[in-house]
Motif scaffolding. Sequence first.
Motif, short mmCIF file in Angstrom:
data_model
loop_
_atom_site.label_atom_id
_atom_site.label_comp_id
_atom_site.label_asym_id
_atom_site.label_seq_id
_atom_site.Cartn_x
_atom_site.Cartn_y
_atom_site.Cartn_z
N LEU A 126 0.82 -1.21 0.00
CA LEU A 126 0.00 0.00 0.00
C LEU A 126 0.85 1.26 0.00
CD1 LEU A 126 -2.96 -0.86 2.40
CD2 LEU A 126 -2.97 -0.69 -0.08
N LYS A 127 2.07 1.15 0.49
CA LYS A 127 2.99 2.27 0.48
C LYS A 127 4.41 1.72 0.28
CE LYS A 127 0.23 5.01 3.76
NZ LYS A 127 0.22 5.63 5.12
N VAL A 128 5.23 2.47 -0.43
CA VAL A 128 6.64 2.11 -0.60
C VAL A 128 7.46 3.38 -0.52
CG1 VAL A 128 8.40 1.13 -2.13
CG2 VAL A 128 6.12 0.11 -2.06
N LYS A 129 8.58 3.29 0.19
CA LYS A 129 9.48 4.43 0.32
C LYS A 129 10.90 3.99 -0.01
CE LYS A 129 6.65 6.48 4.00
NZ LYS A 129 6.62 6.91 5.43
N LEU A 130 11.65 4.89 -0.58
CA LEU A 130 13.06 4.68 -0.85
C LEU A 130 13.86 5.24 0.32
CD1 LEU A 130 15.53 4.10 -2.74
CD2 LEU A 130 15.21 6.44 -3.62
N GLN A 165 24.01 4.43 -0.91
CA GLN A 165 23.44 3.17 -0.44
C GLN A 165 21.92 3.31 -0.37
OE1 GLN A 165 25.36 2.47 3.32
NE2 GLN A 165 27.42 2.39 2.42
N TYR A 166 21.22 2.21 -0.63
CA TYR A 166 19.77 2.32 -0.64
C TYR A 166 19.11 1.01 -0.25
CZ TYR A 166 19.31 -0.29 -5.08
OH TYR A 166 19.32 -1.26 -6.04
N SER A 167 17.87 1.14 0.20
CA SER A 167 16.99 0.01 0.46
C SER A 167 15.57 0.50 0.28
CB SER A 167 17.21 -0.55 1.87
OG SER A 167 16.91 0.44 2.85
N TYR A 168 14.61 -0.41 0.42
CA TYR A 168 13.20 -0.04 0.28
C TYR A 168 12.46 -0.30 1.58
CZ TYR A 168 14.01 0.09 -4.78
OH TYR A 168 14.49 0.39 -6.02
N ARG A 174 -0.32 -3.88 6.59
CA ARG A 174 -0.16 -2.90 7.66
C ARG A 174 1.17 -3.03 8.41
NH1 ARG A 174 -4.65 -3.56 11.60
NH2 ARG A 174 -3.91 -1.59 12.48
N GLU A 175 2.11 -3.76 7.85
CA GLU A 175 3.42 -3.90 8.46
C GLU A 175 4.48 -3.30 7.55
OE1 GLU A 175 4.46 -7.81 9.71
OE2 GLU A 175 2.49 -8.24 10.59
N TRP A 176 5.41 -2.55 8.14
CA TRP A 176 6.53 -1.99 7.38
C TRP A 176 7.72 -2.94 7.47
CZ3 TRP A 176 6.53 2.02 4.11
CH2 TRP A 176 5.48 2.95 4.20
N ARG A 177 8.33 -3.18 6.33
CA ARG A 177 9.53 -4.02 6.29
C ARG A 177 10.59 -3.32 5.44
NH1 ARG A 177 6.83 -9.94 4.95
NH2 ARG A 177 5.48 -10.06 6.78
N GLU A 178 11.83 -3.46 5.86
CA GLU A 178 12.94 -2.91 5.07
C GLU A 178 13.62 -4.04 4.31
OE1 GLU A 178 17.01 -0.20 5.54
OE2 GLU A 178 15.78 -0.68 7.30
N GLU A 192 24.41 -6.05 3.08
CA GLU A 192 23.41 -5.44 3.95
C GLU A 192 22.57 -4.39 3.24
OE1 GLU A 192 25.48 -4.09 7.38
OE2 GLU A 192 25.83 -6.11 8.16
N LEU A 193 23.15 -3.70 2.26
CA LEU A 193 22.43 -2.65 1.54
C LEU A 193 22.82 -2.69 0.06
CD1 LEU A 193 22.87 0.35 4.00
CD2 LEU A 193 20.72 -0.86 3.56
#
Length: 711
Positions: A126-130, A165-168, A174-178, A192-193
């Motif tokens: 439902l949502k994605v962030k960089l 360096q980046y991840s999503y 309803r849970e945020w995961r990296e 790791e990244l």
Amino acid sequence: MISADRIFLAYLDDMNIITVLLPFSYHHGESSSFCIMGDDEKQPLKIIKSLPIENYQKYICELSSKFSFEKQYWIFDEHGGKTDLQIGAVIRTEAFDQQFFYDGEDLGVTYKKEETQFRLWAPTALKVKLKLRKPSSHHSEIIKMKREERGVWAISVKGDLELSQYSYLVQVNREWREAVDPYTKAVTANGELGVIVNFEKTNRAKIPLPPLEDAVDAIIYETHLRDFTIHCDSGVVHKGLYLGAGELNTTEKNGKSTGLSYVKELGITHVQFLPFHDFAGVNELADKNEYNWGYNPLHFNAPEGSYSTDPSNPYSRITELKQLIDQLHHAGLRMIMDVVYNHVYIRENSPFEKIVPGYYFRHNELGLPSNGTGVGNDIASERRMVRKFITDSIRFWVEEYHIDGFRFDLMGILDVETMNEVRSVCDGLAEDTLIIGEGWNLNTPLPLEQKAIIQNQSQLPKIGQFNDKFRDSIKGSTFNMYDKGYALGNRHYFTAALEAITGSIGFKKKGTGLFNEPSQSVNYVECHDNHTLWDKLQACLPNADDEKRKKYHRLATGLVLLSQGIPFIHSGQEFFRTKQGEGNSYRSPDSVNQLDWERRSFYEETVEYVKGLIQIRKQYPCFRMRTGEEIRSRIGLLPVEVPIIGLLFHSESPAMILLINPSSATQKVVLPAGSWGVLADGNRAGLTRECVIDSGEIELAPITLNVLVKK
């Protein structure tokens, strides 16, 4: 288990099917009605079925309106309770695959100096962030991404982001995961990244090689990057590293060649390295004492850092691997990459599972992850975006790194369509790309007819498969240390050995073979798995002396090299490699796994013998026939007594004979009319005729093969 903020559970299990689980502790699990609400008013659900299951009452409900994956839904029961609707088994349906298949070639990062584009396939989010951290900053920037078509999220960030360096950050249920980008091509130490790199800085022209006319022209030498050079007497400077495997003109203390130069002298065409995509099991930042074969995949498109001189520098592993491949090509050799697309190291921690939970892995009839691989998860290659990931990855390795072939670990987990798409991708880039795999039939919930296994070889005509029947009929069962095969004097394997040596294509009757064509049969008696042949001989011939064991070993290795099909040699096999009896050395120390270059010098005579057999195979096409029909029409059987095998290669110019005596007694064989030069016997092998035998008898020494050419 229900969390504190959920009274009961609800899952979308098909495009219009919702499963609701009411615990018996909540109104005895009873509800006569359910409603669903998104952004608008509540809509009733139709209860199709209700049944008790463990501590719940399970309700299967039908949704009348179209479901949108772009908004949050809530489920209400008749008691006024509510819960969020979670994405369930719907992601494993054909309808989901059809709706969200994305055929673009721009997933991952597209770097340009003035702007970098990020694209992630996350249809259930439902949502994605960089999460982005630039090299000059100690803090990360969080940037919202925009949902586009087919479940792809995208954002373009201005400026030069090289080495950022980046991840999503992904919100599902309803849970945020990296998670690290599954398509990432460069990583920080220990993966790791993800890291943004400019591949133009690493570009180099592909070094041309003569075309490989047919797969049976290949001679494969399997090794492990660390094993290959880590020995104290390897003569290599960068021991155990990409750079070390590419060093030329190295020698051991007696002046005998080692490493890459040695392999070139041996006559090998392809070097197959155990996995070198980024894997778990070795701390890249620790002292170089840890060991792992590499079958714990983390990031499929980034090289492993423990083989580089500087794991903390994302460019180091990329440029040094490319240097190794260039060195192989300069030496006239090709590289085969061992790939592990059948599973991941830990499913729950993988980018696949964090970003699209439940999609990338197979589940059994109970909804639990299947375990045909034996390591806790099976990749669901039959799903369209999983298949796309695999073929995209293969394309990347061929285009960017100039890989010449792929060995698919546990290929039987994958499906036929995926493997044929891999073949098609490679054919479009380089038709002589070699593709081989382990076609074992594993217990994974994929219909038998869809599995990429030996049984379905007719559907995989241009893919080689490891021939376990060859292995076990020639040396004896791999899983019974004390079983002796044909080459170890067991006449009970005579018929099986004859079929194996002639390509496993139904030599006596078409349609009865394991394969249709010899190019599908990868012939071997030893590989990184299980005991080495020398260690097996120590166990099953405890009362024999080493001289007799060496004869058996040379005979078995010789049959690998002179049989129809693709010969596969385990590194060090040609100098009686031992792992001190260890049968599974996937994380054993160097003392067990290293290629002992002192043995190369000590057993120089056998090394030269193997080199001579390779020369014979390369010089005479009769040992690498292209088709099953050619084998059946151009090889005849000589009238010899069991256990002798006598093959006459007629319709050749010149005619040739292969004679095999696995017994402990001298055997006499009557030769066809003519004069026959001996190219190989129990003592030597090569292109020079050692002696000439006119029509009459030949005496075959015990435990030998003989190659004769007609004058």
